[in-house]
Every structure is written in structure tokens, then in C-alpha cells.
Design an enzyme around this catalytic site. Structure first.
Site, PDB file in Angstrom:
ATOM      1  N   ASP A  12       0.850  -1.197   0.000  1.00  0.00           N
ATOM      2  CA  ASP A  12       0.000   0.000   0.000  1.00  0.00           C
ATOM      3  C   ASP A  12       0.884   1.245   0.000  1.00  0.00           C
ATOM      4  OD1 ASP A  12      -2.309  -1.585   0.060  1.00  0.00           O
ATOM      5  OD2 ASP A  12      -2.225  -1.750   2.239  1.00  0.00           O
ATOM      6  N   LYS A  34       0.487  -8.213  -2.613  1.00  0.00           N
ATOM      7  CA  LYS A  34      -0.893  -7.723  -2.716  1.00  0.00           C
ATOM      8  C   LYS A  34      -0.903  -6.269  -3.159  1.00  0.00           C
ATOM      9  CE  LYS A  34      -3.867  -6.444   0.731  1.00  0.00           C
ATOM     10  NZ  LYS A  34      -4.695  -5.328   0.249  1.00  0.00           N
ATOM     11  N   ASP A  61      -6.407  -6.850  -4.636  1.00  0.00           N
ATOM     12  CA  ASP A  61      -7.440  -6.682  -3.601  1.00  0.00           C
ATOM     13  C   ASP A  61      -8.431  -5.616  -4.063  1.00  0.00           C
ATOM     14  OD1 ASP A  61      -8.800  -6.946  -1.251  1.00  0.00           O
ATOM     15  OD2 ASP A  61      -7.240  -6.074   0.020  1.00  0.00           O
ATOM     16  N   LYS A  63     -11.680  -5.630  -4.046  1.00  0.00           N
ATOM     17  CA  LYS A  63     -12.872  -5.505  -3.189  1.00  0.00           C
ATOM     18  C   LYS A  63     -14.112  -5.127  -4.004  1.00  0.00           C
ATOM     19  CE  LYS A  63     -10.893  -4.965   1.357  1.00  0.00           C
ATOM     20  NZ  LYS A  63      -9.429  -4.887   1.151  1.00  0.00           N
ATOM     21  N   LEU A  64     -14.423  -5.947  -4.996  1.00  0.00           N
ATOM     22  CA  LEU A  64     -15.564  -5.671  -5.876  1.00  0.00           C
ATOM     23  C   LEU A  64     -16.879  -5.791  -5.106  1.00  0.00           C
ATOM     24  CD1 LEU A  64     -14.343  -7.722  -8.976  1.00  0.00           C
ATOM     25  CD2 LEU A  64     -14.009  -5.287  -8.501  1.00  0.00           C
ATOM     26  N   HIS A  65     -17.796  -4.882  -5.398  1.00  0.00           N
ATOM     27  CA  HIS A  65     -19.113  -4.897  -4.747  1.00  0.00           C
ATOM     28  C   HIS A  65     -20.053  -4.035  -5.586  1.00  0.00           C
ATOM     29  CE1 HIS A  65     -21.515  -4.527  -0.699  1.00  0.00           C
ATOM     30  NE2 HIS A  65     -22.249  -4.972  -1.703  1.00  0.00           N
ATOM     31  N   ASP A  66     -20.878  -4.687  -6.408  1.00  0.00           N
ATOM     32  CA  ASP A  66     -21.821  -3.965  -7.274  1.00  0.00           C
ATOM     33  C   ASP A  66     -22.838  -4.993  -7.759  1.00  0.00           C
ATOM     34  OD1 ASP A  66     -23.035  -2.044  -8.874  1.00  0.00           O
ATOM     35  OD2 ASP A  66     -21.214  -1.452  -9.913  1.00  0.00           O
ATOM     36  N   ILE A  67     -23.660  -4.626  -8.719  1.00  0.00           N
ATOM     37  CA  ILE A  67     -24.607  -5.610  -9.256  1.00  0.00           C
ATOM     38  C   ILE A  67     -23.810  -6.689 -10.004  1.00  0.00           C
ATOM     39  CG2 ILE A  67     -26.567  -4.021  -9.356  1.00  0.00           C
ATOM     40  CD1 ILE A  67     -25.996  -3.645 -12.356  1.00  0.00           C
ATOM     41  N   PRO A  68     -24.370  -7.901 -10.112  1.00  0.00           N
ATOM     42  CA  PRO A  68     -23.597  -9.015 -10.674  1.00  0.00           C
ATOM     43  C   PRO A  68     -22.979  -8.737 -12.042  1.00  0.00           C
ATOM     44  CG  PRO A  68     -25.574  -9.864  -9.620  1.00  0.00           C
ATOM     45  CD  PRO A  68     -25.680  -8.364  -9.572  1.00  0.00           C
ATOM     46  N   THR A 121     -11.445  -6.147   8.934  1.00  0.00           N
ATOM     47  CA  THR A 121     -10.765  -6.258  10.233  1.00  0.00           C
ATOM     48  C   THR A 121     -10.675  -4.904  10.954  1.00  0.00           C
ATOM     49  OG1 THR A 121      -8.756  -6.262   8.908  1.00  0.00           O
ATOM     50  CG2 THR A 121      -9.426  -8.340   9.878  1.00  0.00           C
ATOM     51  N   ARG A 181      -0.500  -8.396  13.435  1.00  0.00           N
ATOM     52  CA  ARG A 181       0.437  -7.443  14.022  1.00  0.00           C
ATOM     53  C   ARG A 181       1.437  -8.174  14.908  1.00  0.00           C
ATOM     54  NH1 ARG A 181      -0.995  -4.791  10.602  1.00  0.00           N
ATOM     55  NH2 ARG A 181      -1.935  -2.724  10.586  1.00  0.00           N
ATOM     56  N   GLN A 190      -6.515  -0.993  12.282  1.00  0.00           N
ATOM     57  CA  GLN A 190      -6.992  -2.373  12.449  1.00  0.00           C
ATOM     58  C   GLN A 190      -7.525  -2.557  13.866  1.00  0.00           C
ATOM     59  OE1 GLN A 190      -7.420  -4.267  10.055  1.00  0.00           O
ATOM     60  NE2 GLN A 190      -5.768  -4.208   8.554  1.00  0.00           N
ATOM     61  N   GLY A 210       0.801  -5.496   5.934  1.00  0.00           N
ATOM     62  CA  GLY A 210       1.166  -4.279   5.223  1.00  0.00           C
ATOM     63  C   GLY A 210       2.104  -3.414   6.020  1.00  0.00           C
ATOM     64  N   ARG A 211       1.526  -2.478   6.799  1.00  0.00           N
ATOM     65  CA  ARG A 211       2.331  -1.451   7.451  1.00  0.00           C
ATOM     66  C   ARG A 211       3.436  -1.954   8.382  1.00  0.00           C
ATOM     67  NH1 ARG A 211      -3.069   1.738   8.681  1.00  0.00           N
ATOM     68  NH2 ARG A 211      -3.687  -0.448   8.665  1.00  0.00           N
TER      69      ARG A 211
HETATM   70  O1  C5P Z   1      -1.146  -2.336   6.854  1.00  0.00           O
HETATM   71  P1  C5P Z   1      -1.999  -3.513   7.230  1.00  0.00           P
HETATM   72  O2  C5P Z   1      -1.207  -4.727   7.661  1.00  0.00           O
HETATM   73  O3  C5P Z   1      -3.108  -3.151   8.189  1.00  0.00           O
HETATM   74  O4  C5P Z   1      -2.676  -3.912   5.847  1.00  0.00           O
HETATM   75  C1  C5P Z   1      -3.695  -4.875   5.742  1.00  0.00           C
HETATM   76  C2  C5P Z   1      -4.099  -4.991   4.311  1.00  0.00           C
HETATM   77  O5  C5P Z   1      -5.147  -5.953   4.244  1.00  0.00           O
HETATM   78  C3  C5P Z   1      -4.636  -3.700   3.685  1.00  0.00           C
HETATM   79  O6  C5P Z   1      -4.109  -3.651   2.356  1.00  0.00           O
HETATM   80  C4  C5P Z   1      -6.133  -3.882   3.672  1.00  0.00           C
HETATM   81  O7  C5P Z   1      -6.730  -3.315   2.534  1.00  0.00           O
HETATM   82  C5  C5P Z   1      -6.273  -5.403   3.618  1.00  0.00           C
HETATM   83  N1  C5P Z   1      -7.516  -5.934   4.191  1.00  0.00           N
HETATM   84  C6  C5P Z   1      -7.882  -5.732   5.511  1.00  0.00           C
HETATM   85  N2  C5P Z   1      -9.055  -6.258   5.983  1.00  0.00           N
HETATM   86  C7  C5P Z   1      -9.845  -6.982   5.194  1.00  0.00           C
HETATM   87  C8  C5P Z   1      -9.466  -7.212   3.858  1.00  0.00           C
HETATM   88  C9  C5P Z   1      -8.262  -6.673   3.396  1.00  0.00           C
HETATM   89  O8  C5P Z   1      -7.145  -5.100   6.263  1.00  0.00           O
HETATM   90  N3  C5P Z   1     -10.939  -7.532   5.678  1.00  0.00           N
END
Ligand code: C5P
Length: 234
Positions: A12, A34, A61, A63-68, A121, A181, A190, A210-211
Site C-alpha cells: 500500500d 498484494k 485486492d 474488493k468488488l461490490h456492485d450488481i452481478p 478487520t 500485528r 486495524q 502491510g504497514r
Molecule cells: O497495513 P496492514 O497490515 O493493516 O494492511 C492490511 C491490508 O489488508 C490492507 O491492504 C487492507 O486493505 C487489507 N484488508 C484488511 N481487511 C480486510 C481485507 C483486506 O485489512 N478484511
């Protein structure tokens, strides 16, 4: 060097160049890359192809969400990029997920799979209640796992706290877990978090991190340390 790690690093970052540069540095310690909404909408989907060229599975990632019909079209388009997984929100319903599975399967020749996103999350019970969702995250993930399974999803994205629920309801689904974490690291936005070791012990197949890696002073060392906790069990 750990080569059999189940870490998916969430790249990210601000630009495609930053993402590819970091991906190359941490590649020896992670199992997959990712690319998330920021880069898919900023740099554009071509960033996924640049990552595919590095030789590891790539997770778009989206994250699709719309009509089919719209989700099917988007999944079809993304399937041409060579990515291994894309995400769609299970809350879009079974017909939407089936459209995603079909569109992606067609354009990727069956190579790529849909991961169903359950409850983010970053959300807690109070957030769900405010939105009018009376069930606990666990109960929602249980119901969503069943729908994802019945709709042809390859796996599910869930908090480490809901891994057991998914395993009980839909044992064949791949379990991909963000909200990871290491001990002492900042949680950021998170909420439902766990350490890499705990998440692996609870049955995660892949950990999305990620972070704790991208924001570390030394991302390579951070990736190495987290990867050591996320080896594939013998
Ligand atoms: O930086 P961090 O470890 O929090 O990144 C988590 C990654 O997982 C982000 O790219 C976020 O978009 C993704 N994610 C999430 N929760 C979800 C689905 C995906 O945190 N339910």
C-alpha cells in the site's frame, strides 16, 4: 532465508514504482504480493502486471461490490492481468459472487480465484451495530463463509479471530488473514488483530501484512522477522 513463507505483503504505497521497488527488496522473505485499492485506482491495474513479472503470486485486492453484471465484467478484466487472486465483498450476495467467479475463471483460464471479503478487520461490534447489523462478527463470518463456499469462491478473507468459524463452516476454503500485528507493533486502523504466530496456529493459510513491513525503518528485516513466524508447517 525463508522461502516457504505464507506472508502476502500488502504494497500500500504511493506509486507503482515504490511498490515494485519494495516488492523486489522483500521478495526473498514473502510468498506473494498484494496490490490494494489505492494503487489499483491510482497507478492503475498495470501495477499488478508489473508485480506478476517478479514471479510470485499476485493478489489484486479490488474488493468488488456492485450488481452481478458489473462485478462479472470487472473480474473478467482483472483476470487478464495474470493475478492469482482477486477479492469481492461477500455482502454483495451469492449471485454477485458467482458472476465474479465466472468472469475471472473465463479470462484467466481457471488460473485465478475469488477470495470473498467477510467483515473488514477494521470493524468492531459497535460499528456493526451502528450499521444496523445485529449479529456478532463471528456469526456474520459464519454465514458469509457458507455463501462464499456455495458460490464457488476459492477462499475467504477474515480476521484471525474468525479462522475457526470459517474452518468449521467451510473447511475447503483458503483462509487469508489481514489484521496481523507482531508483538508491540502499532495497530493503526486495524481492530480485530492477532500476532503472526497466533494466526498461523489458528489455521490461517496466508497472512496479509502491510504497514508492519512497509512502514518499518528496515522493511527487509521486518519481513524476515515476520516470515520466520509464518513458515508453512511441516
Ligand atoms: O497495513 P496492514 O497490515 O493493516 O494492511 C492490511 C491490508 O489488508 C490492507 O491492504 C487492507 O486493505 C487489507 N484488508 C484488511 N481487511 C480486510 C481485507 C483486506 O485489512 N478484511
Amino acid at each position: 532465508m525463508v522461502t516457504d513463507t505464507r506472508i502476502i505483503v500488502a504494497l500500500d504505497l504511493a506509486t507503482a514504482e515504490d511498490a515494485v521497488r519494495l516488492a523486489k527488496r522483500v521478495a526473498p522473505h514473502v510468498g506473494a504480493f498484494k496490490v490494494g485499492l489505492g494503487l489499483l485506482h491510482g497507478a492503475g491495474p498495470g501495477v499488478a502486471t508489473a508485480l506478476v513479472d517478479l514471479g510470485k503470486p499476485v493478489f489484486a485486492d479490488a474488493k468488488l461490490h456492485d450488481i452481478p453484471s458489473q462485478v462479472g465484467a470487472a473480474a473478467h478484466r482483472l483476470g487478464r492481468l495474470g493475478v492469482r487472486w482477486i477479492t469481492a465483498h461477500v455482502s454483495g450476495g451469492g449471485a454477485m459472487l458467482r458472476a465474479a467467479v465466472e468472469g475471472l475463471g473465463e479470462s484467466s483460464n481457471g488460473f485465478a480465484g475469488i477470495l470473498g471479503v467477510t467483515v473488514l478487520t477494521s470493524l468492531e461490534q459497535t460499528d456493526l451495530t451502528t450499521l444496523g447489523m445485529a449479529n456478532t462478527p463471528g456469526k456474520m463470518v459464519s454465514k458469509m463463509s457458507r455463501v462464499a463456499d456455495q458460490s464457488g469462491c476459492e477462499g475467504i478473507v477474515c480476521s484471525p479471530q474468525e479462522l475457526a468459524v470459517v474452518a468449521a463452516v467451510a473447511p475447503s476454503l483458503l483462509k487469508v488473514t489481514p489484521g496481523v500485528r507482531p508483538e508491540g507493533s502499532a495497530t493503526g486502523d486495524q481492530r480485530r488483530v492477532m500476532t503472526p504466530t497466533e494466526a498461523m496456529e489458528r489455521g490461517a493459510d496466508w497472512l496479509v501484512v502491510g504497514r508492519p513491513i512497509t512502514g518499518a525503518a528496515d522493511p527487509v528485516s521486518a519481513a524476515q522477522a515476520i516470515a520466520a513466524e509464518a513458515k508453512i508447517p511441516d
